[in-house]
Scaffold this motif. Structure first.
Motif, mmCIF file in Angstrom:
data_model
loop_
_atom_site.group_PDB
_atom_site.id
_atom_site.type_symbol
_atom_site.label_atom_id
_atom_site.label_comp_id
_atom_site.label_asym_id
_atom_site.label_seq_id
_atom_site.Cartn_x
_atom_site.Cartn_y
_atom_site.Cartn_z
ATOM 1 N N MET A 13 -3.437 7.131 -10.558
ATOM 2 C CA MET A 13 -2.908 6.313 -9.452
ATOM 3 C C MET A 13 -4.040 5.652 -8.673
ATOM 4 S SD MET A 13 -0.204 9.135 -8.031
ATOM 5 C CE MET A 13 -0.703 10.553 -9.004
ATOM 6 N N GLY A 14 -3.727 4.508 -8.100
ATOM 7 C CA GLY A 14 -4.711 3.842 -7.255
ATOM 8 C C GLY A 14 -4.186 2.531 -6.716
ATOM 9 N N THR A 15 -4.872 2.029 -5.697
ATOM 10 C CA THR A 15 -4.458 0.762 -5.091
ATOM 11 C C THR A 15 -5.220 -0.424 -5.665
ATOM 12 O OG1 THR A 15 -6.032 1.095 -3.296
ATOM 13 C CG2 THR A 15 -3.779 1.821 -2.902
ATOM 14 N N ASN A 16 -6.288 -0.171 -6.384
ATOM 15 C CA ASN A 16 -7.025 -1.257 -7.011
ATOM 16 C C ASN A 16 -6.836 -1.159 -8.520
ATOM 17 O OD1 ASN A 16 -9.637 -2.343 -8.395
ATOM 18 N ND2 ASN A 16 -9.476 -3.369 -6.426
ATOM 19 N N ASP A 37 7.826 -5.992 -0.444
ATOM 20 C CA ASP A 37 6.618 -5.822 0.367
ATOM 21 C C ASP A 37 5.526 -5.129 -0.435
ATOM 22 O OD1 ASP A 37 7.799 -6.738 2.896
ATOM 23 O OD2 ASP A 37 9.002 -4.916 2.744
ATOM 24 N N LEU A 38 5.953 -4.222 -1.315
ATOM 25 C CA LEU A 38 5.000 -3.448 -2.107
ATOM 26 C C LEU A 38 5.376 -3.565 -3.578
ATOM 27 C CD1 LEU A 38 4.904 -0.156 0.044
ATOM 28 C CD2 LEU A 38 3.257 -2.057 0.083
ATOM 29 N N ILE A 39 4.419 -3.949 -4.402
ATOM 30 C CA ILE A 39 4.640 -4.054 -5.846
ATOM 31 C C ILE A 39 3.842 -2.945 -6.518
ATOM 32 C CG2 ILE A 39 4.280 -5.477 -7.895
ATOM 33 C CD1 ILE A 39 4.647 -7.937 -6.082
ATOM 34 N N VAL A 40 4.558 -2.124 -7.285
ATOM 35 C CA VAL A 40 3.933 -0.965 -7.919
ATOM 36 C C VAL A 40 3.971 -1.144 -9.432
ATOM 37 C CG1 VAL A 40 3.927 1.549 -8.109
ATOM 38 C CG2 VAL A 40 4.823 0.459 -6.025
ATOM 39 N N SER A 41 2.821 -1.283 -10.045
ATOM 40 C CA SER A 41 2.750 -1.390 -11.505
ATOM 41 C C SER A 41 2.792 0.012 -12.098
ATOM 42 C CB SER A 41 1.454 -2.098 -11.911
ATOM 43 O OG SER A 41 1.366 -2.197 -13.317
ATOM 44 N N MET A 42 3.754 0.251 -13.000
ATOM 45 C CA MET A 42 3.935 1.582 -13.596
ATOM 46 C C MET A 42 3.852 1.484 -15.118
ATOM 47 S SD MET A 42 6.878 3.279 -11.191
ATOM 48 C CE MET A 42 6.556 4.893 -11.907
ATOM 49 N N PRO A 43 2.639 1.317 -15.642
ATOM 50 C CA PRO A 43 2.506 1.128 -17.088
ATOM 51 C C PRO A 43 2.517 2.445 -17.846
ATOM 52 C CG PRO A 43 0.363 1.157 -16.103
ATOM 53 C CD PRO A 43 1.338 1.325 -14.971
ATOM 54 N N LYS A 44 2.580 2.316 -19.150
ATOM 55 C CA LYS A 44 2.360 3.424 -20.064
ATOM 56 C C LYS A 44 0.889 3.371 -20.472
ATOM 57 C CE LYS A 44 4.956 6.378 -22.527
ATOM 58 N NZ LYS A 44 5.682 7.462 -21.835
ATOM 59 N N MET A 45 0.283 4.507 -20.671
ATOM 60 C CA MET A 45 -1.112 4.544 -21.118
ATOM 61 C C MET A 45 -1.137 4.293 -22.626
ATOM 62 S SD MET A 45 -3.813 7.713 -20.736
ATOM 63 C CE MET A 45 -4.153 7.564 -18.997
ATOM 64 N N CYS A 75 -6.859 -8.224 -5.832
ATOM 65 C CA CYS A 75 -5.533 -7.658 -6.056
ATOM 66 C C CYS A 75 -5.368 -6.404 -5.203
ATOM 67 C CB CYS A 75 -5.293 -7.328 -7.530
ATOM 68 S SG CYS A 75 -6.345 -6.045 -8.152
ATOM 69 N N SER A 76 -6.295 -6.187 -4.295
ATOM 70 C CA SER A 76 -6.157 -5.016 -3.449
ATOM 71 C C SER A 76 -5.035 -5.220 -2.445
ATOM 72 C CB SER A 76 -7.464 -4.739 -2.718
ATOM 73 O OG SER A 76 -7.767 -5.825 -1.896
ATOM 74 N N SER A 77 -4.611 -4.152 -1.844
ATOM 75 C CA SER A 77 -3.452 -4.199 -0.973
ATOM 76 C C SER A 77 -3.679 -5.092 0.235
ATOM 77 C CB SER A 77 -3.144 -2.784 -0.489
ATOM 78 O OG SER A 77 -2.224 -2.837 0.547
ATOM 79 N N ASP A 78 -2.633 -5.831 0.595
ATOM 80 C CA ASP A 78 -2.686 -6.566 1.850
ATOM 81 C C ASP A 78 -1.725 -5.937 2.847
ATOM 82 O OD1 ASP A 78 -0.228 -7.268 0.941
ATOM 83 O OD2 ASP A 78 -0.529 -9.429 1.047
ATOM 84 N N HIS A 102 0.117 -3.904 -5.294
ATOM 85 C CA HIS A 102 -0.443 -3.028 -4.264
ATOM 86 C C HIS A 102 -0.847 -1.656 -4.783
ATOM 87 C CE1 HIS A 102 2.072 -6.017 -2.282
ATOM 88 N NE2 HIS A 102 1.231 -5.915 -1.285
ATOM 89 N N LEU A 103 -0.275 -1.288 -5.911
ATOM 90 C CA LEU A 103 -0.424 0.104 -6.323
ATOM 91 C C LEU A 103 -0.156 0.204 -7.820
ATOM 92 C CD1 LEU A 103 -0.709 3.002 -5.057
ATOM 93 C CD2 LEU A 103 1.782 3.018 -4.853
ATOM 94 N N ALA A 104 -0.776 1.201 -8.439
ATOM 95 C CA ALA A 104 -0.475 1.489 -9.844
ATOM 96 C C ALA A 104 -0.251 2.985 -10.017
ATOM 97 C CB ALA A 104 -1.620 1.025 -10.734
ATOM 98 N N ILE A 105 0.733 3.316 -10.830
ATOM 99 C CA ILE A 105 0.969 4.710 -11.237
ATOM 100 C C ILE A 105 1.096 4.677 -12.756
ATOM 101 C CG2 ILE A 105 2.458 6.735 -11.051
ATOM 102 C CD1 ILE A 105 3.506 5.586 -8.381
ATOM 103 N N VAL A 106 0.087 5.185 -13.437
ATOM 104 C CA VAL A 106 0.053 5.092 -14.901
ATOM 105 C C VAL A 106 0.719 6.321 -15.512
ATOM 106 C CG1 VAL A 106 -1.436 4.885 -16.934
ATOM 107 C CG2 VAL A 106 -2.119 3.806 -14.771
#
Lengths: 304, 341
Positions: free
Chosen positions: B274-277, B188-196, B5-8, B246-250
Motif C-alpha cells: 500500500m502507498g499514496t505514491n 474525491d479519492l481514487i484507489v488503484s487496486m491492482p493484482k501483482m 500523482c501524489s495525493s492532493d 491518491h492511493l494504491a492497494i496491491v
C-alpha cells in the motif's frame, strides 16, 4: 404496448421505452448523454419484437424508433460516420449499427449512402509479413478489417458489425466485405469461438468470449459454409451460455446460435432470467435491447 | 511545480467540486511546466512511504492489515470521512477458471469496509476492463457480482461513461489530450487496486498500469488500442499524470507469474502493498517480485517525474522487503530477459 402475451418481452419493451433520454435517443446509463450505440441497439430491439403487421406502424414505439433514426441522421458527421462518444464526437465504430437501423426503418437514402461510403474508406492498420512471422502474434496482421479507432489495428467486433452492415446494404460481395470475413476466420481461436480478436499471444492460446463469438457467427452466417470453425464456435456457445445471464453476452451469443439454427429450446428461459436480473438497473437500456434482439421473432432478420 | 500523482487530498475542497482536473488554459500552462521537467529529472528530493503487510489467504481478515497499513501511512479517518471513494480493481477479462487474472473480490470487500468504517460519504467500484466489453459478464465470472450485491456497492462501467477531456500534461506520448470518464469527477479519492502480475509487454502490471482500465473503451477501443499504438510505457505515465490517483492497494496474496497479464500461472506471495505514491508502490512491488524497477521502462521514466523508485527514497513501513522477495517467473522472451534484480 403489449406483445403477444404478458411475457418478459412486454415488460422489457416498456422499461426500455421509459429509459429513453430526452429529447431523443438512449444513453448507456440513465441520465447519461444519448449515444449512437445504445440508441441503435434499443431501436433494433424494439423492431425485433414488433408485432407482425398493422398497428405497430402507428404505435408509440414505432414513432420513437423513427424519431431516433432521424436523430442519427441529424448527428451524422459530414464524412458519413456516427461518433461513439456523445452523438457526434469520438471514433466512428458505431456507424454500422446506424446503417442497420436505417435499413430496417427504410428511407434515409442519403445518410445510408454516406455511411456506407465512410465504412468502405475506414480500415484498420495492417502490418508487414515480417511481423506476421513473429511468434508473438497469433493472427495474420496483414489482413485488413475495421478498427475501433481510426489509425489502429483491425479487431473482431468492429469488423463483424461492418461486414453485417455492408451485407445488409447489398455489398456482401465487395472485396472489403470478403476480406473482413477472412479476418474473422483468421482470428478464430483453435479450441472454438472468438474473443476481441487475439487468438494467441506469445504462443499461448487465449480464451474465447460469448459476445464476440455470437457476433462472428452472425457475420459468417449466409456467407460461409458450416465449417469446423463454425461448429467449434457453436459448441463453445452451447457449453457456456447455460451458465451466463449477462445480457450482452447472452444476447449476442444467442443471436449467433440462431443465425445457424442452433439455439437451444431453453434459450427463452435464459433471456427471461437475464431480464429479471437487469431490470431496474441504471445501465439497463443496452442490456434490455440485446435481450429483445435475441428474443424477438425478427432479431436475426435485422442483420440479413 | 511538476506533474505528480501524489495525493492532493490535503488541498482545500468544497462540497460542490469533487476532483480538479486540468482543463482549458490551466492545462496549457501545466503542460509547459511538465515538458520543462523532462529535461532534468532527479528524484533525490522525493520521498514516499510504502507499507507491506502479510496476508496469507483471502479467507483471512483483510480489513485489519488494510486499516493498519493505511493508518501507518497517515491515510486514516480524517482523510476519508465525508469523501467519495472510487475503488479501481484490475478486472481484465471474464474467467472463472483463472481467478488470479483479476483483483480478488474479498480484497475489494475489505477495502470498502475500511473506508466505510472511516465514514466515507460513499464507496463505489469502477472499471473499464480492456479485454471484454461486457462488464456484467466480467463481474459474474470474477465472483465480484455477489460481493457488490451483498455489500450494496455500486459498480460503474467506465468503458461506457460520458467522456471529458484534459490536456496531456506529461506528453510521453504524442496524444495531445486524454479522454476520461465523467465518473472520475464524482470521486474525491481514487484507489488503484491492482493484482501483482508480470506483463508480457510492460514487464510488470501493478498500480500504475491498472489505470489503463480508467480509459473509456468507447474512445480508446478494446484492448485500449489507442494506448497500445501510442506506446504502453508512455501511455502509463501520461494516464497517471492525468488521473492523479491518491492511493494504491496491491493484491499480492495470489499474484500471477509467467505470461501475464492473463495467461500466466498463479503465484502465492501472501502480501498486500500500500502507498499514496504509485511509482513507489510499484517499485516496491517489483522488488518483491524479484524484478529491478530501474529496468522496467515506465518505472524508470516515472522516477523524479511522478515519484521516487529508489530504495533509499522509499520509507518502508510494515514488513521489510528483502526477506519477502520471491522471483516471479518471467516469460522467456528477449524483451524481458534483463528485468531480474
Amino acid at each position: 404496448m403489449v406483445d403477444r402475451g404478458e411475457d418478459w418481452r412486454s415488460a422489457a419493451r416498456g422499461e426500455l421505452l421509459g429509459l429513453r433520454s430526452r429529447p431523443r435517443g438512449w444513453g448507456y446509463r440513465k441520465g447519461a448523454s444519448p449515444a449512437v450505440e445504445p440508441t441503435c441497439l434499443a431501436c433494433l430491439g424494439l423492431l425485433a419484437t414488433r408485432r407482425p403487421a398493422g398497428p405497430e406502424s402507428r404505435d408509440e414505439a414505432a414513432a420513437i424508433v423513427a424519431d431516433a433514426a432521424d436523430w442519427l441522421a441529424d448527428v451524422q458527421r459530414p464524412d458519413g460516420s456516427l461518433g461513439a462518444a456523445g452523438a457526434s464526437s469520438g471514433p466512428g465504430w458505431p456507424t454500422p449499427l446506424g446503417l442497420l437501423l436505417w435499413r430496417a426503418c427504410g428511407g434515409r437514402e442519403g445518410p445510408r449512402r454516406r455511411g456506407v461510403e465512410w465504412l468502405l474508406r475506414e480500415q484498420g492498420e495492417s502490418w508487414t509479413s515480417t511481423t506476421h512471422a513473429s511468434p508473438v502474434l497469433g493472427h495474420d496482421p496483414r489482413i485488413v478489417g475495421w478498427p475501433w479507432v481510426d489509425g489502429t489495428h483491425s479487431w473482431l467486433e468492429p469488423t463483424a458489425t461492418a461486414v453485417l452492415a455492408l451485407r445488409a446494404a447489398g455489398l456482401g460481395a465487395h472485396p472489403r466485405c470478403v476480406e473482413g470475413l477472412r479476418l474473422i476466420l483468421d482470428r478464430a481461436i483453435e479450441a472454438g469461438g472468438w474473443n476481441y480478436g487475439n487468438k494467441s499471444a506469445f504462443g499461448n492460446a487465449l480464451r474465447p468470449q460469448p459476445a464476440p463469438t455470437g457476433l462472428a457467427l452472425l457475420a459468417l452466417a449466409r456467407q460461409n459454409a458450416r465449417t469446423a470453425i463454425v461448429d467449434r464456435a457453436i459448441r463453445y456457445l452451447q457449453e457456456v451460455l447455460p451458465g451466463i445471464r449477462a445480457c450482452s453476452s447472452l444476447g449476442w451469443g444467442l443471436l449467433g446460435l440462431r443465425a445457424w439454427d442452433s439455439a437451444p429450446a431453453e434459450a427463452d428461459r435464459w433471456l427471461a432470467e437475464a431480464f429479471q436480473h437487469a431490470s431496474g438497473r441504471p445501465d439497463a437500456a443496452p442490456k434490455l435491447a440485446l435481450l429483445l434482439l435475441a428474443g424477438g421473432d425478427h432479431g436475426t432478420d435485422l442483420f440479413e | 511545480m511538476e506533474p505528480t500523482c501524489s495525493s492532493d487530498a490535503g488541498a482545500p475542497e468544497t462540497n460542490v467540486k469533487r476532483r480538479r482536473f486540468l482543463v482549458g488554459a490551466g492545462a496549457v500552462a501545466a503542460a509547459g511546466l511538465g515538458l520543462k521537467s523532462f529535461r532534468t529529472f532527479d528524484e533525490s528530493a522525493r520521498r514516499a512511504e510504502v507499507f507491506i503487510a502479510k496476508a496469507d489467504s483471502y479467507d483471512a481478515n483483510l480489513e485489519e492489515p488494510i486499516r493498519a497499513g493505511l493508518s501507518a501511512l497517515g491515510f486514516g479517518p480524517s482523510r476519508v470521512a465525508g469523501k467519495s471513494v472510487l475503488l479501481k480493481p484490475n478486472l481484465v477479462e471474464p474467467t472463472r477458471e483463472a481467478p488470479h487474472v483479476n483483483t480478488h473480490p474479498a480484497l475489494i470487500r475489505a477495502a470498502a469496509a475500511v473506508f466505510r468504517g472511516w465514514r466515507a460519504r460513499e464507496v463505489f467500484v469502477a472499471e473499464g476492463q480492456g479485454h471484454c466489453r461486457d462488464s456484467e459478464l466480467v463481474l459474474e465470472q470474477s465472483g465480484l457480482e455477489p460481493v457488490l450485491d451483498e455489500e450494496r456497492l455500486e459498480f460503474v462501467d467506465l468503458n461506457h461513461d460520458d467522456v471529458f477531456f484534459v490536456a496531456n500534461t506529461l506528453r510521453f506520448t504524442n496524444m495531445e489530450r486524454l479522454g476520461l470518464p465523467s465518473m472520475l469527477r464524482r470521486a474525491d479519492l481514487i484507489v488503484s487496486m491492482p493484482k501483482m502480475k508480470t506483463h508480457h509487454w510492460a514487464g510488470v502490471t501493478l498500480a500504475m498500469k491498472n489505470l489503463f482500465g480508467v480509459m473509456p473503451g468507447v474512445y480508446y477501443g478494446w484492448p485500449k488500442n489507442v494506448l497500445h499504438f501510442a506506446g504502453i510505457p508512455g501511455s502509463i505515465l501520461d494516464v497517471n499524470a492525468a488521473v492523479r490517483p491518491h492511493l494504491a492497494i496491491v493484491d499480492g496474496i495470489v499474484g500471477m507469474e509467467g505470461d501475464g497479464p492473463i495467461m500466466g500461472t498463479p503465484r502465492h506471495a501472501g502480501l498486500l502493498v500500500m502507498g499514496t505514491n504509485l511509482p513507489a508502490v510499484d517499485a516496491t512491488s517489483a522488488r518483491l517480485m524479484g524484478i529491478d524497477p530501474w529496468r522496467v521502462s515506465y518505472l524508470a521514466a516515472a522516477s523524479g517525474r511522478l515519484g521516487p523508485i529508489a530504495e533509499r527514497h522509499i520509507v518502508q513501513r510494515g514488513e521489510p522487503v528483502q526477506p519477502l522477495v520471491q522471483n516471479f517467473q518471467l516469460l522467456d522472451h528477449p524483451s524481458l530477459a534483463g528485468l531480474r534484480i
